[in-house]
Design an enzyme around this catalytic site. Sequence first.
Site, PDB file in Angstrom:
ATOM      1  N   GLN A   1       0.771  -1.242   0.000  1.00 40.12           N
ATOM      2  CA  GLN A   1       0.000   0.000   0.000  1.00 40.12           C
ATOM      3  C   GLN A   1       0.807   1.300   0.000  1.00 40.12           C
ATOM      4  O   GLN A   1       0.475   2.232  -0.738  1.00 40.12           O
ATOM      5  CB  GLN A   1      -0.962   0.022   1.210  1.00 40.12           C
TER       6      GLN A   1
ATOM      7  N   ARG B   1       7.000  -9.542 -10.220  1.00 35.36           N
ATOM      8  CA  ARG B   1       7.518 -10.875 -10.548  1.00 35.36           C
ATOM      9  C   ARG B   1       6.496 -11.649 -11.369  1.00 35.36           C
ATOM     10  O   ARG B   1       5.313 -11.665 -11.034  1.00 35.36           O
ATOM     11  CB  ARG B   1       7.846 -11.647  -9.270  1.00 35.36           C
TER      12      ARG B   1
ATOM     13  N   LEU C   1       9.315  -8.831 -14.469  1.00 36.24           N
ATOM     14  CA  LEU C   1      10.771  -8.892 -14.597  1.00 36.24           C
ATOM     15  C   LEU C   1      11.353  -9.570 -13.362  1.00 36.24           C
ATOM     16  O   LEU C   1      11.000  -9.207 -12.238  1.00 36.24           O
ATOM     17  CB  LEU C   1      11.326  -7.451 -14.698  1.00 36.24           C
TER      18      LEU C   1
ATOM     19  N   THR D   1      14.293  -9.498 -11.371  1.00 31.12           N
ATOM     20  CA  THR D   1      15.476  -8.641 -11.228  1.00 31.12           C
ATOM     21  C   THR D   1      16.631  -9.361 -10.530  1.00 31.12           C
ATOM     22  O   THR D   1      17.669  -8.763 -10.274  1.00 31.12           O
ATOM     23  CB  THR D   1      15.129  -7.357 -10.430  1.00 31.12           C
TER      24      THR D   1
ATOM     25  N   PHE E   1      10.470  -2.089  -0.435  1.00 33.61           N
ATOM     26  CA  PHE E   1      10.818  -3.446  -0.011  1.00 33.61           C
ATOM     27  C   PHE E   1      11.327  -3.427   1.427  1.00 33.61           C
ATOM     28  O   PHE E   1      11.619  -2.362   1.983  1.00 33.61           O
ATOM     29  CB  PHE E   1      11.932  -4.022  -0.896  1.00 33.61           C
TER      30      PHE E   1
ATOM     31  N   ARG F   1      20.587  -6.227  -1.899  1.00 33.05           N
ATOM     32  CA  ARG F   1      20.799  -7.663  -2.127  1.00 33.05           C
ATOM     33  C   ARG F   1      20.624  -8.012  -3.606  1.00 33.05           C
ATOM     34  O   ARG F   1      21.232  -8.948  -4.091  1.00 33.05           O
ATOM     35  CB  ARG F   1      19.848  -8.501  -1.261  1.00 33.05           C
TER      36      ARG F   1
ATOM     37  N   LYS G   1      10.543  -5.261   9.318  1.00 33.33           N
ATOM     38  CA  LYS G   1       9.470  -5.150   8.330  1.00 33.33           C
ATOM     39  C   LYS G   1       8.281  -4.501   9.051  1.00 33.33           C
ATOM     40  O   LYS G   1       8.000  -4.853  10.189  1.00 33.33           O
ATOM     41  CB  LYS G   1       9.054  -6.527   7.824  1.00 33.33           C
ATOM     42  N   VAL G   2       7.600  -3.626   8.403  1.00 33.49           N
ATOM     43  CA  VAL G   2       6.532  -2.894   9.113  1.00 33.49           C
ATOM     44  C   VAL G   2       5.268  -2.797   8.272  1.00 33.49           C
ATOM     45  O   VAL G   2       5.329  -2.544   7.068  1.00 33.49           O
ATOM     46  CB  VAL G   2       7.034  -1.476   9.496  1.00 33.49           C
TER      47      VAL G   2
ATOM     48  N   GLU H   1       0.959  -1.335   8.334  1.00 37.28           N
ATOM     49  CA  GLU H   1       0.151  -0.182   8.752  1.00 37.28           C
ATOM     50  C   GLU H   1       0.001  -0.029  10.273  1.00 37.28           C
ATOM     51  O   GLU H   1       0.377   0.975  10.856  1.00 37.28           O
ATOM     52  CB  GLU H   1      -1.246  -0.315   8.110  1.00 37.28           C
TER      53      GLU H   1
ATOM     54  N   ASP I   1       0.543   3.673   6.037  1.00 43.27           N
ATOM     55  CA  ASP I   1       0.836   3.309   4.643  1.00 43.27           C
ATOM     56  C   ASP I   1       0.586   4.471   3.694  1.00 43.27           C
ATOM     57  O   ASP I   1       1.495   5.036   3.111  1.00 43.27           O
ATOM     58  CB  ASP I   1      -0.057   2.132   4.211  1.00 43.27           C
TER      59      ASP I   1
ATOM     60  N   GLY J   1      -7.795  20.759  18.821  1.00 44.67           N
ATOM     61  CA  GLY J   1      -7.467  22.185  18.792  1.00 44.67           C
ATOM     62  C   GLY J   1      -7.882  22.870  20.077  1.00 44.67           C
ATOM     63  O   GLY J   1      -8.252  22.219  21.054  1.00 44.67           O
ATOM     64  N   GLY J   2      -7.866  24.184  20.071  1.00 42.67           N
ATOM     65  CA  GLY J   2      -8.166  24.940  21.288  1.00 42.67           C
ATOM     66  C   GLY J   2      -9.652  25.091  21.558  1.00 42.67           C
ATOM     67  O   GLY J   2     -10.043  25.624  22.584  1.00 42.67           O
ATOM     68  N   GLN J   3     -10.492  24.634  20.653  1.00 40.06           N
ATOM     69  CA  GLN J   3     -11.940  24.792  20.811  1.00 40.06           C
ATOM     70  C   GLN J   3     -12.543  23.430  21.142  1.00 40.06           C
ATOM     71  O   GLN J   3     -12.450  22.516  20.327  1.00 40.06           O
ATOM     72  CB  GLN J   3     -12.554  25.307  19.499  1.00 40.06           C
TER      73      GLN J   3
HETATM   74  N1  CAO Z   1      12.327  -9.955  -9.051  1.00 36.13           N
HETATM   75  C1  CAO Z   1      13.019 -10.688  -8.161  1.00 36.13           C
HETATM   76  N2  CAO Z   1      12.872 -10.565  -6.825  1.00 36.13           N
HETATM   77  C2  CAO Z   1      11.989  -9.661  -6.382  1.00 36.13           C
HETATM   78  C3  CAO Z   1      11.224  -8.858  -7.255  1.00 36.13           C
HETATM   79  C4  CAO Z   1      11.428  -9.033  -8.656  1.00 36.13           C
HETATM   80  N3  CAO Z   1      10.751  -8.305  -9.552  1.00 36.13           N
HETATM   81  N4  CAO Z   1      10.427  -8.070  -6.512  1.00 36.13           N
HETATM   82  C5  CAO Z   1      10.665  -8.376  -5.229  1.00 36.13           C
HETATM   83  N5  CAO Z   1      11.604  -9.320  -5.139  1.00 36.13           N
HETATM   84  C6  CAO Z   1      12.159  -9.916  -3.927  1.00 36.13           C
HETATM   85  C7  CAO Z   1      12.890  -8.935  -3.065  1.00 36.13           C
HETATM   86  O1  CAO Z   1      14.158  -8.664  -3.584  1.00 36.13           O
HETATM   87  C8  CAO Z   1      12.927  -9.679  -1.737  1.00 36.13           C
HETATM   88  O2  CAO Z   1      13.948 -10.639  -1.784  1.00 36.13           O
HETATM   89  P1  CAO Z   1      15.054 -10.854  -0.615  1.00 36.13           P
HETATM   90  O3  CAO Z   1      14.271 -11.033   0.652  1.00 36.13           O
HETATM   91  O4  CAO Z   1      15.764 -12.076  -1.058  1.00 36.13           O
HETATM   92  O5  CAO Z   1      15.906  -9.643  -0.578  1.00 36.13           O
HETATM   93  C9  CAO Z   1      11.618 -10.451  -1.753  1.00 36.13           C
HETATM   94  O6  CAO Z   1      11.112 -10.357  -3.088  1.00 36.13           O
HETATM   95  C10 CAO Z   1      10.510  -9.989  -0.826  1.00 36.13           C
HETATM   96  O7  CAO Z   1      10.543  -8.624  -0.564  1.00 36.13           O
HETATM   97  P2  CAO Z   1      10.032  -8.068   0.848  1.00 36.13           P
HETATM   98  O8  CAO Z   1      10.875  -8.629   1.948  1.00 36.13           O
HETATM   99  O9  CAO Z   1       9.988  -6.583   0.750  1.00 36.13           O
HETATM  100  O10 CAO Z   1       8.537  -8.622   0.929  1.00 36.13           O
HETATM  101  P3  CAO Z   1       7.729  -9.176   2.191  1.00 36.13           P
HETATM  102  O11 CAO Z   1       6.416  -9.595   1.651  1.00 36.13           O
HETATM  103  O12 CAO Z   1       8.480 -10.216   2.948  1.00 36.13           O
HETATM  104  O13 CAO Z   1       7.560  -7.925   3.163  1.00 36.13           O
HETATM  105  C11 CAO Z   1       6.817  -5.700   3.730  1.00 36.13           C
HETATM  106  C12 CAO Z   1       6.559  -6.978   2.928  1.00 36.13           C
HETATM  107  C13 CAO Z   1       5.804  -4.672   3.283  1.00 36.13           C
HETATM  108  C14 CAO Z   1       6.657  -5.971   5.221  1.00 36.13           C
HETATM  109  C15 CAO Z   1       8.246  -5.194   3.484  1.00 36.13           C
HETATM  110  O14 CAO Z   1       8.428  -5.032   2.094  1.00 36.13           O
HETATM  111  C16 CAO Z   1       8.567  -3.889   4.192  1.00 36.13           C
HETATM  112  O15 CAO Z   1       8.805  -3.828   5.395  1.00 36.13           O
HETATM  113  N6  CAO Z   1       8.599  -2.791   3.441  1.00 36.13           N
HETATM  114  C17 CAO Z   1       8.959  -1.485   3.957  1.00 36.13           C
HETATM  115  C18 CAO Z   1       7.864  -0.905   4.811  1.00 36.13           C
HETATM  116  C19 CAO Z   1       6.564  -0.835   4.079  1.00 36.13           C
HETATM  117  O16 CAO Z   1       6.444  -0.309   2.984  1.00 36.13           O
HETATM  118  N7  CAO Z   1       5.521  -1.289   4.731  1.00 36.13           N
HETATM  119  C20 CAO Z   1       4.171  -1.054   4.228  1.00 36.13           C
HETATM  120  C21 CAO Z   1       3.540  -2.274   3.835  1.00 36.13           C
HETATM  121  S1  CAO Z   1       1.943  -1.917   3.332  1.00 36.13           S
HETATM  122  O17 CAO Z   1       2.154  -0.752   2.297  1.00 36.13           O
END
Ligand code: CAO
Length: 416
Positions: free
Chosen positions: A17, A38, A72, A74, A97, A104, A136-137, A139, A168, A247-249
């Site tokens: 999000q 992906r 893609l 990557t 991410f 990485r 990782k975080v 909402e 978010d 606010g103040g009101q």
């Molecule tokens: N090709 C190849 N690999 C890809 C890719 C692509 N096109 N797109 C993503 N990936 C890989 C990433 O490189 C990552 O790999 P590694 O763990 O090996 O480095 C993997 O997919 C997963 O990415 P992630 O760890 O970001 O995903 P998650 O589902 O485990 O975590 C989230 C989700 C949201 C908790 C985490 O991305 C995060 O903390 N983001 C920052 C804070 C944030 O935006 N939070 C809001 C979430 S709601 O909007």
Amino acid sequence: MTKALDGVRILDMTHVQSGPTCTQILAWMGADVLKIERAGVGDATRGQLRDIPDVDSLYFTMLNHNKRSLTLNTKSDKGKEIFTRLIEECDVMVENFAPGALDRMGFSWERIQEINPRMIYASVKGFGPGPYADCKVYENVAQCAGGSASTTGIEGGVPLVTGSQIGDSGTGIHLVAGILAALYHRTHSGRGQRVECAMQDSVLNLCRVKLRDQQRLAHGPLKEYSQFGEGKDFGEAVPRAGNDSGGGQPGRILKCKGWETDPDAYTYFITQAAVWKNVCDVIGKPEWKEDPDFAKPEARLPRLNEVFGTIEDWTKTKTKFEVMEICNPLNIPVGPILSMKELVEEESLRKTGTVVEVDHPERGKYLTVGNPIKLSDSPSDVVRSPLLGEHTDEILRDVVGLSDEEIKIAKEEGAI
Ligand code: CAO
């Protein structure tokens, strides 16, 4: 008519999000947003909270309008080659991410600058540098860690999260501001820069009135909080303030006609000092205008329960819309509690493009929130979200410059 961000190309590595909120706003302003996903998987939200089997969820469609989708990998060699070309061709890269994921993949900020020194690299993370930088975080974690939950809810009750996605979407909107500033800066510096928004910081920014109150607390009780009038002591930290105004009101949510059966038959009511005499007349308490216990704001603070109880006796005799009709001409600030159902049925929001009906080839028609930021010379049209990989071939051909034969090979190698 051209769009404000015509000619700006965004390499969109966002998911869920926060990041998608940011890139959707940029797309509405006219940027060409290339969403990298992906193959076979895509943004996780495509499959989350689905209302129709095998069709992109509303969660996804409502956050990814006006974008193009390119699949893609990557992490593959060929994918990295294509990704490098995309970095060369784009103006801004946005990602949310988990911390370190782009590094990485082999694309650190240093490496990105080498490839394209004009690139603006914008990220959302849960926390800034410090003890939680690697977390990782989501909402609600951000709402809790940013000060919102501890100040939301009823005094003496549990902390509450709010329905507004301030962690978010709130952070995504902050990121938009940073990207636009960096784009402007680039027009004279010629260089890109790193833009970072931590969700904790964004939530705290949105809670700044509570940090204000935290410091006021050192100088005595917060007299505009209901608990002051109720004779309850304050602790060391800003308490939950129910529906008290920030606010103040002084203000509260009060019952309106029909509250017994309609969960949204309520109004917000602010006892604005400047129109206090109007309030007294409307609620049938003209004597309060001269009564020393009620005439002045300071005198009313210990009696807010009585004040709002009396106002509620009046609002309970009117619908929330009647309260609005009566109070508005008298400059008494009130606001009906509108349900989602009422909002989607509101004609004026359809007319301004704030609520929009969109047609999707797989799910059919659905409603979404359009761009809330209105630009006179750059109006936003809402275009449905892309299917997974819908624009892969055209982006590889037109942006990356691959031939049909090279695209075929990339597919065979599993890069796209
Ligand atoms: N090709 C190849 N690999 C890809 C890719 C692509 N096109 N797109 C993503 N990936 C890989 C990433 O490189 C990552 O790999 P590694 O763990 O090996 O480095 C993997 O997919 C997963 O990415 P992630 O760890 O970001 O995903 P998650 O589902 O485990 O975590 C989230 C989700 C949201 C908790 C985490 O991305 C995060 O903390 N983001 C920052 C804070 C944030 O935006 N939070 C809001 C979430 S709601 O909007």
